[in-house]
Design a protein around this motif. Sequence first.
Motif, PDB file in Angstrom:
ATOM      1  N   SER A 178     -84.583   3.526   5.385  1.00 17.70           N
ATOM      2  CA  SER A 178     -84.153   4.594   4.469  1.00 17.70           C
ATOM      3  C   SER A 178     -82.683   4.400   4.077  1.00 17.70           C
ATOM      4  O   SER A 178     -82.299   4.582   2.915  1.00 17.70           O
ATOM      5  N   GLN A 179     -81.867   4.022   5.065  1.00 17.44           N
ATOM      6  CA  GLN A 179     -80.448   3.765   4.784  1.00 17.44           C
ATOM      7  C   GLN A 179     -80.281   2.578   3.838  1.00 17.44           C
ATOM      8  O   GLN A 179     -79.388   2.569   2.979  1.00 17.44           O
ATOM      9  N   GLN A 180     -81.160   1.573   3.988  1.00 18.84           N
ATOM     10  CA  GLN A 180     -81.118   0.416   3.077  1.00 18.84           C
ATOM     11  C   GLN A 180     -81.397   0.847   1.640  1.00 18.84           C
ATOM     12  O   GLN A 180     -80.729   0.404   0.700  1.00 18.84           O
ATOM     13  N   ALA A 181     -82.391   1.716   1.469  1.00 20.11           N
ATOM     14  CA  ALA A 181     -82.730   2.207   0.129  1.00 20.11           C
ATOM     15  C   ALA A 181     -81.562   2.998  -0.460  1.00 20.11           C
ATOM     16  O   ALA A 181     -81.225   2.862  -1.651  1.00 20.11           O
ATOM     17  N   GLU A 182     -80.949   3.832   0.386  1.00 24.52           N
ATOM     18  CA  GLU A 182     -79.794   4.618  -0.074  1.00 24.52           C
ATOM     19  C   GLU A 182     -78.633   3.703  -0.464  1.00 24.52           C
ATOM     20  O   GLU A 182     -77.926   3.951  -1.450  1.00 24.52           O
ATOM     21  N   LEU A 183     -78.441   2.639   0.324  1.00 23.25           N
ATOM     22  CA  LEU A 183     -77.343   1.714   0.041  1.00 23.25           C
ATOM     23  C   LEU A 183     -77.575   0.966  -1.275  1.00 23.25           C
ATOM     24  O   LEU A 183     -76.625   0.690  -2.015  1.00 23.25           O
ATOM     25  N   ASN A 184     -78.825   0.661  -1.581  1.00 26.82           N
ATOM     26  CA  ASN A 184     -79.147   0.041  -2.876  1.00 26.82           C
ATOM     27  C   ASN A 184     -78.772   0.967  -4.023  1.00 26.82           C
ATOM     28  O   ASN A 184     -78.264   0.525  -5.060  1.00 26.82           O
ATOM     29  N   LEU A 185     -79.032   2.275  -3.839  1.00 24.53           N
ATOM     30  CA  LEU A 185     -78.661   3.263  -4.859  1.00 24.53           C
ATOM     31  C   LEU A 185     -77.144   3.356  -4.992  1.00 24.53           C
ATOM     32  O   LEU A 185     -76.606   3.498  -6.098  1.00 24.53           O
ATOM     33  N   VAL A 186     -76.462   3.287  -3.836  1.00 19.88           N
ATOM     34  CA  VAL A 186     -74.994   3.326  -3.841  1.00 19.88           C
ATOM     35  C   VAL A 186     -74.439   2.136  -4.628  1.00 19.88           C
ATOM     36  O   VAL A 186     -73.523   2.278  -5.446  1.00 19.88           O
ATOM     37  N   ASP A 187     -74.999   0.954  -4.402  1.00 23.94           N
ATOM     38  CA  ASP A 187     -74.536  -0.246  -5.101  1.00 23.94           C
ATOM     39  C   ASP A 187     -74.762  -0.124  -6.606  1.00 23.94           C
ATOM     40  O   ASP A 187     -73.897  -0.496  -7.413  1.00 23.94           O
ATOM     41  N   ALA A 188     -75.911   0.431  -6.994  1.00 31.26           N
ATOM     42  CA  ALA A 188     -76.209   0.618  -8.419  1.00 31.26           C
ATOM     43  C   ALA A 188     -75.243   1.628  -9.037  1.00 31.26           C
ATOM     44  O   ALA A 188     -74.758   1.445 -10.166  1.00 31.26           O
ATOM     45  N   LYS A 189     -74.959   2.708  -8.291  1.00 30.24           N
ATOM     46  CA  LYS A 189     -74.045   3.735  -8.802  1.00 30.24           C
ATOM     47  C   LYS A 189     -72.624   3.190  -8.923  1.00 30.24           C
ATOM     48  O   LYS A 189     -71.901   3.507  -9.878  1.00 30.24           O
TER      49      LYS A 189
END
Length: 647
Positions: free
Chosen positions: A614-625
């Motif tokens: 779940s943290q990996q998915a959130e981190l992918n969103l952070v990178d996109a943002k």
Amino acid sequence: MSFNQEFDDHGAWRRQFALRLKLMSEWLQDHELLEAGVRERLDQLHAQVRNDKIMVAFVAEFSRGKSELINAVFFAGYGRRIMPASAGRTTMCPTELGYDSEVPPCLRLLPIETRLQSKSLLDWRNAPDKWERVDLDVNDPQQLARAIQKVAEVRRVSRSEATALGFWNDELPDDNPVMGSDGMIEVPKWRHALINMAHPLLKQGLVILDTPGLNAIGAEPELTVSLLPQAHAVVFILGADTGVTKSDLAIWRQHIAGLPEAQASRLVVLNKIDTMWDALSTPEQVQLQIAAQRTESADVLGLSPMQVIAVSAQKGLLAKVSRDERLLQASNLMELETALGVDLLGQRRRILGAAVASAVQALRQETGRLVHTRARDLVEQVQELEGLRGKNAGVIKQMRLRIEQEQAEFDASGAKIQAVRSVHLRLLKDLFSLLGHSHLKSRVTELARALKQPGIKLGVRRAYGHTFEQLRADLLKADQLAAEIQSMLEGSFKGLNAEYSFSLQPPTPPQLQQYLKDLDLIEKSHLQYLSLGNALRLAQPEFGERLARALMSRLRVVYDTAVNAVELWNKSAAAQLDAQLRERRRNFSRRIEAVSRIQQAASGLDERIRELQSQQAELNLVDAKLAELTGQLLESPEAAPAEAVEA
């Protein structure tokens, strides 16, 4: 589009950029990405855009309508003249109009007697108690105009005092002012004036420099070797009825022609075309006369006729105040405003845009590395925990012991990392010493001594050449030292990456060779005073001392800028190492915590793996943002303002 409208658009972009930067800073803080190096980048970006000033210098011989032109372009909204623009000499001292939110609206005046003391204008700026201050009411045009009238004040002094102040030279009779029947001489009462007011354009970063005539310019070298070379546009005003006179040409050749066009736009204004509006001539004949004067002036000054604009500042001001569109069109003032907007602001936007793009790219890389480090740690943790599936309690216990041993070994490696820091700091000390004020002062001492000697200075050109050769050599040596430090960082970071699986990447080193161009410009601006025509003026020790002070002030600005670039580079490298050390320590703590939870409950393994995924998915969103936010910062000034970004 007028200059005022263009400037409004530029100001809107700067405000929008500041808002986006603030929102990004808050977002980084919320996601624990606001490390020291990133914060430093953000602070520098914010200061770069917030403090971006655009200086327009107006230069002319006396009685060319310079102050009236400033009134017409910038202050017509007050419905009257603000800068003194009556017949005869008006602006008697260099006058800067700008805005500083930390200073109340006021006019500050530096007494002319300060020329007799061994301080530069830059030093006097930092001594506000030595200036006479007049408070301004920006909502009362009459009070405003009355107060600013003080820049036209004069004093009557003896010939000896005029000589000491730099306004009289027996060897240069053509440059001397008229002496009264009583033997007294009229000189400016003030050396420099600063007007601080919340005019819309000034609030957005415009600085207007109104200069006095030839004699006053020549007597104040700091104006020509420091202020004028920093202007982003120089507007040179001629009389349409006279064209280029001998004194006009002297100002142009000595103070303006040598300014680099890549740095400063140069516009020539043929003012007072209304004096050529002749009832006995047809409008076509008048236009032909004006066109001929434009072409002739351009030829004499070595410019394209497109750079010479014919206007009537007085009629333009009257037309704006009375809202007379026909008169405004006849005055041709809007053509000048358009040229200022397109030339000046277009060039300034390109320069600022390139600087911002470079800084934003560095910010993106710095924050991106943090995100990458966290993503890699998460992958390693998932792989580590996946390897525990189906293992018994003994294996899990062994894993915990192994992690704790790794942690202990890492903590013990602090001495090795500290050694990298100490070598880096030792080399940096040598670099800062080369760029420091003490070293710079020692380099200029010999030249300053030569300039202060009385009499004809036959060897001063050689002293200038020697001094600037040394300064260039110092900069090249500093650049070479920076390259050595960069090489050391690359080697050290590569070793740490291999040993501890860091992802350290040395930041781009400062390009100190770029400051060689600044040295060339400073030297060139001084060489005008070393010509045969200036030999007698230079023979005065007081003038030579003022020239030496002006040189030191200008060089200090260049060296301070270079030091700031080195400091940012250093902080970025140190902050990156600190950030990865912190992330590694956090990683050890999270791994030990995960194993502890698995030891306590059989279901803990699957639960922890799901959490990490779940943290990996959130981190992918952070990178996109992160990519989205930095992309918005890179939008061009011409782009329409975007909606506020979501946190």
